[in-house]
Design a protein around this motif. Structure first.
Motif, mmCIF file in Angstrom:
data_model
loop_
_atom_site.group_PDB
_atom_site.id
_atom_site.type_symbol
_atom_site.label_atom_id
_atom_site.label_comp_id
_atom_site.label_asym_id
_atom_site.label_seq_id
_atom_site.Cartn_x
_atom_site.Cartn_y
_atom_site.Cartn_z
ATOM 1 N N PRO A 258 0.907 -1.215 -0.299
ATOM 2 C CA PRO A 258 0.117 -0.144 -0.044
ATOM 3 C C PRO A 258 0.979 1.212 -0.158
ATOM 4 C CG PRO A 258 -0.823 -1.400 1.545
ATOM 5 C CD PRO A 258 0.338 -2.312 1.118
ATOM 6 N N THR A 259 0.264 2.324 -0.331
ATOM 7 C CA THR A 259 1.027 3.696 -0.532
ATOM 8 C C THR A 259 1.659 3.960 0.701
ATOM 9 O OG1 THR A 259 -0.341 4.209 -2.442
ATOM 10 C CG2 THR A 259 0.845 6.111 -1.438
ATOM 11 N N ASP A 260 2.522 4.576 0.901
ATOM 12 C CA ASP A 260 3.258 5.237 1.820
ATOM 13 C C ASP A 260 3.874 4.118 3.036
ATOM 14 O OD1 ASP A 260 3.174 7.669 0.821
ATOM 15 O OD2 ASP A 260 1.153 7.964 1.758
ATOM 16 N N CYS A 261 3.789 2.617 2.692
ATOM 17 C CA CYS A 261 4.202 1.837 3.409
ATOM 18 C C CYS A 261 5.577 1.452 3.316
ATOM 19 C CB CYS A 261 3.047 0.441 3.580
ATOM 20 S SG CYS A 261 1.663 0.551 4.129
ATOM 21 N N LEU A 262 6.255 1.822 4.014
ATOM 22 C CA LEU A 262 7.876 1.381 4.138
ATOM 23 C C LEU A 262 8.222 -0.149 4.077
ATOM 24 C CD1 LEU A 262 10.788 2.501 3.307
ATOM 25 C CD2 LEU A 262 11.050 2.875 5.956
ATOM 26 N N GLN A 263 7.494 -0.854 5.199
ATOM 27 C CA GLN A 263 7.169 -2.222 5.280
ATOM 28 C C GLN A 263 5.982 -2.646 5.529
ATOM 29 O OE1 GLN A 263 9.543 -2.315 9.311
ATOM 30 N NE2 GLN A 263 11.441 -3.002 8.087
ATOM 31 N N TYR A 264 5.666 -3.829 4.849
ATOM 32 C CA TYR A 264 4.632 -4.471 4.582
ATOM 33 C C TYR A 264 4.544 -6.041 5.003
ATOM 34 C CZ TYR A 264 0.039 -5.495 2.305
ATOM 35 O OH TYR A 264 -1.107 -5.937 2.116
ATOM 36 N N TYR A 265 3.634 -6.498 5.955
ATOM 37 C CA TYR A 265 3.778 -7.617 6.676
ATOM 38 C C TYR A 265 2.600 -8.504 6.113
ATOM 39 C CZ TYR A 265 7.759 -6.037 9.393
ATOM 40 O OH TYR A 265 9.043 -5.534 9.783
ATOM 41 N N GLN A 266 2.625 -9.775 5.916
ATOM 42 C CA GLN A 266 1.441 -10.498 5.690
ATOM 43 C C GLN A 266 1.313 -11.541 6.483
ATOM 44 O OE1 GLN A 266 1.121 -11.387 1.376
ATOM 45 N NE2 GLN A 266 2.194 -9.579 0.733
ATOM 46 N N GLY A 267 0.108 -12.312 6.866
ATOM 47 C CA GLY A 267 0.017 -13.276 7.821
ATOM 48 C C GLY A 267 -0.834 -12.951 9.053
ATOM 49 N N LEU A 268 -1.324 -13.896 9.663
ATOM 50 C CA LEU A 268 -2.369 -13.769 10.756
ATOM 51 C C LEU A 268 -1.263 -13.460 11.951
ATOM 52 C CD1 LEU A 268 -4.363 -16.896 10.680
ATOM 53 C CD2 LEU A 268 -5.115 -14.638 10.073
ATOM 54 N N ASN A 269 -0.230 -13.330 12.147
ATOM 55 C CA ASN A 269 0.750 -13.117 13.323
ATOM 56 C C ASN A 269 2.297 -12.938 12.775
ATOM 57 O OD1 ASN A 269 1.889 -15.743 13.600
ATOM 58 N ND2 ASN A 269 0.015 -16.478 14.098
ATOM 59 N N GLY A 270 2.901 -12.228 13.444
ATOM 60 C CA GLY A 270 4.297 -12.018 12.917
ATOM 61 C C GLY A 270 5.014 -10.952 14.089
ATOM 62 N N THR A 271 6.216 -10.560 13.745
ATOM 63 C CA THR A 271 7.129 -9.687 14.500
ATOM 64 C C THR A 271 7.367 -8.505 13.704
ATOM 65 O OG1 THR A 271 7.903 -11.756 15.482
ATOM 66 C CG2 THR A 271 9.041 -9.662 15.709
ATOM 67 N N LEU A 272 7.272 -7.421 14.465
ATOM 68 C CA LEU A 272 7.640 -5.911 13.923
ATOM 69 C C LEU A 272 8.786 -5.463 14.791
ATOM 70 C CD1 LEU A 272 3.991 -4.416 13.900
ATOM 71 C CD2 LEU A 272 5.063 -5.847 11.909
ATOM 72 N N LYS A 273 9.703 -4.913 14.000
ATOM 73 C CA LYS A 273 11.105 -4.328 14.758
ATOM 74 C C LYS A 273 11.377 -3.055 13.979
ATOM 75 C CE LYS A 273 13.192 -9.009 15.940
ATOM 76 N NZ LYS A 273 14.365 -9.616 15.676
ATOM 77 N N THR A 274 11.740 -2.099 14.947
ATOM 78 C CA THR A 274 12.489 -0.847 14.313
ATOM 79 C C THR A 274 13.696 -1.187 13.773
ATOM 80 O OG1 THR A 274 12.959 -0.217 16.388
ATOM 81 C CG2 THR A 274 10.974 0.623 15.820
ATOM 82 N N LEU A 275 14.163 -0.397 12.900
ATOM 83 C CA LEU A 275 15.442 -0.577 12.283
ATOM 84 C C LEU A 275 16.683 -0.491 13.148
ATOM 85 C CD1 LEU A 275 15.012 1.507 9.061
ATOM 86 C CD2 LEU A 275 14.666 -0.953 9.266
ATOM 87 N N ASN A 276 17.548 -1.409 12.972
ATOM 88 C CA ASN A 276 18.848 -1.434 13.765
ATOM 89 C C ASN A 276 18.309 -2.042 15.432
ATOM 90 O OD1 ASN A 276 21.569 -1.481 14.369
ATOM 91 N ND2 ASN A 276 21.297 0.560 15.253
ATOM 92 N N TYR A 277 17.307 -2.834 15.261
ATOM 93 C CA TYR A 277 16.996 -3.389 16.596
ATOM 94 C C TYR A 277 17.815 -4.369 17.113
ATOM 95 C CZ TYR A 277 14.261 -5.383 20.641
ATOM 96 O OH TYR A 277 14.030 -5.879 21.533
ATOM 97 N N LEU A 278 18.590 -3.950 18.359
ATOM 98 C CA LEU A 278 19.456 -4.774 18.959
ATOM 99 C C LEU A 278 19.351 -4.634 20.375
ATOM 100 C CD1 LEU A 278 22.721 -4.797 16.860
ATOM 101 C CD2 LEU A 278 21.607 -6.505 17.157
ATOM 102 N N SER A 279 19.762 -5.563 21.237
ATOM 103 C CA SER A 279 19.757 -5.508 22.424
ATOM 104 C C SER A 279 20.825 -4.554 22.955
ATOM 105 C CB SER A 279 20.087 -6.971 23.279
ATOM 106 O OG SER A 279 21.238 -7.508 22.902
ATOM 107 N N ASN A 280 21.842 -4.225 22.412
ATOM 108 C CA ASN A 280 22.776 -3.294 22.603
ATOM 109 C C ASN A 280 22.992 -2.282 21.660
ATOM 110 O OD1 ASN A 280 23.997 -5.084 20.794
ATOM 111 N ND2 ASN A 280 25.861 -5.212 21.677
#
Length: 467
Positions: A258-280
């Protein structure tokens, strides 16, 4: 006599097939066969296809001939018929199960500079893998862009540029999957990519990234003109070890996000993360984009929950600034001197518009009660926004306005009113379309620790419609 005519006709037919005449020459030769039995056989043009078990015996694609393959009359010289069967060009899995390619015959794979990685189409084709690297162009539907010498690490300064050209006018979007992506981290205090950086340039838009983004993906719009999308790496120092492997697929209108969506997920469930997501790690500054989720059939709502109790860290918890009560506001986090000093700074007692980073949950006093209501909370500089339902604005059972927690930031996705009896955080919404806005402000040193700014990891689950 009949057998003699048949043998003569067969001999003439073989001569016609083996001779590279033009169509006019073949017709003249056939027209002169007046003394025998003549059978006119018309061969299909290269725009037709003969099919056997779903395989095209004559491919519809034509191969560009070198410009010097012309006769004295400047007519193209015919080439030997390509008897390699052409499977339907679909994605396939390489023999080592590591990469995806395009199923085609060996001849087509070779002339398009691909490499065969195992059979496909019942052995009639090969899984053709296309790769490219610095100072080269992407000219295929599915191509892997890798760092020089991949999978070896780069430990020296360098610049690298790759151009992605549309293979068809119908292409209007690229999907870039970061199979492996590890370059220098952003500034730990500001989140700015001030050393290593990758820029994706498409038209007037520039997307900047750095750090660790393996497993992430982006959808990038392509201009209607023929200008390529540029991938530019600037790696100025030799203090980092880097590597990348990106899978680039060109998409038509029916496949686009869709328009303006930088990331697009499909499926009933899943995981979303911001860029450069790390514990440190540290989330990237200056980001403003949408995480979108396709609404599946029969689903009308969606819920979000942190991947772990520590997986939502967008600044420290928010301090509230109430008129004449700043001295009574204390930080939930022990030792959060930076935020405390901001609250007690000159002029802050009467300043109800102070914009500070942080929050998520209301500060809690010693009795476990919230000090103030949500309407008194300050806005966060870095935040994510989850659309609310219309019904949330009206509290059930009375006529007073309810609370819509549109903005989420700080050390908790939920405030105290959204926790269940076991203290777990879960945010539900029935607003469609399903999307989250990530809005991180420009890089600024707020004096907070790195652990307060690792970003966000959420689990989503779509909820069925209520009857």
């Amino acid at each position: 006599m009949i057998f003699g005519h048949f043998a003569l006709g067969l001999l003439q037919f073989v001569a016609l097939v083996s001779t590279s005449f033009s169509m006019e020459a073949r017709w003249n030769a056939l027209s002169r066969m007046s003394s025998g039995v003549c059978v006119l056989i018309i061969f299909p043009l290269n725009t037709h296809q003969w099919s056997l078990l779903g395989l095209n015996l004559w491919p519809s694609q034509t191969v560009d001939r070198p410009s010097d393959e012309l006769d004295s009359n400047k007519n193209s010289i015919s080439r030997i018929l390509n008897f390699f069967p052409t499977p339907v060009q679909e994605e396939c899995l390489s023999q080592d199960k590591r990469r995806q390619g395009i199923c085609m015959n060996t001849y087509e794979c070779r002339i398009q500079r691909g490499k065969s990685h195992g059979p496909c189409a019942l052995g009639f084709g090969v899984c053709c893998i296309f790769t490219t690297s610095c100072d080269q162009e992407v000219q295929n539907n599915l191509t892997y862009v890798t760092s020089p010498g991949f999978p070896n690490l780069i430990d020296g300064p360098m610049n690298c540029s790759v151009a992605v050209r549309k293979i068809d006018r119908q292409v209007n979007q690229l999907r870039i999957d970061f199979v492996h992506f590890n370059i220098g981290q952003p500034n730990a205090r500001t989140g700015v990519c001030d050393e290593d950086i990758m820029e994706i340039r498409t038209g007037n838009r520039v997307i900047q990234m750095c750090g660790w983004n393996s497993g992430q993906h982006l959808y990038v719009d392509v201009n209607e003109n023929d200008q390529p999308v540029k991938l530019d790496f600037r790696l100025p120092t030799s203090l980092q070890s880097r590597m990348w492997e990106m899978r680039i697929v060109q998409l038509g209108f029916e496949q686009r996000a869709p328009t303006d969506c930088l990331q697009y997920y499909q499926g009933l469930n899943g995981t979303l993360k911001t860029l450069n997501y790390l514990s440190n790690g540290r989330f990237l500054a200056g980001q403003d984009y949408l995480l979108c989720i396709r609404q599946e059939r029969g689903m009308c709502g969606i819920s979000y929950a942190p991947c772990t109790p520590e997986s939502f860290r967008i600044g420290p918890r928010r301090l509230l600034n109430m008129n004449n009560t700043s001295n009574n506001v204390s930080s939930v986090e022990n030792g959060n001197s930076t935020a405390q000093n901001m609250a007690n700074s000159p002029g802050s007692a009467n300043n109800t518009e102070m914009d500070i980073e942080g929050s998520g949950a209301n500060p809690i006093d010693q009795d476990g009660l919230s000090n103030v209501v949500a309407s008194d909370q300050e806005r966060c500089r870095d935040r994510v926004l989850i659309p609310c339902d219309f019904e949330e604005f009206i509290t059930p059972g009375n006529n007073e306005a309810g609370i819509c927690n549109l903005e989420h930031c700080g050390s908790s996705l939920c405030d105290q009113s959204q926790l269940d009896q076991e203290g777990n955080c879960r945010v539900e919404t029935w607003a469609t379309p399903f999307r989250i806005r990530v809005a991180f402000g420009p890089g600024q040193d707020t004096g907070t620790t790195l652990e307060d700014n690792i970003g966000m990891c959420l689990l989503y689950e779509q909820l069925p419609c209520m009857e």
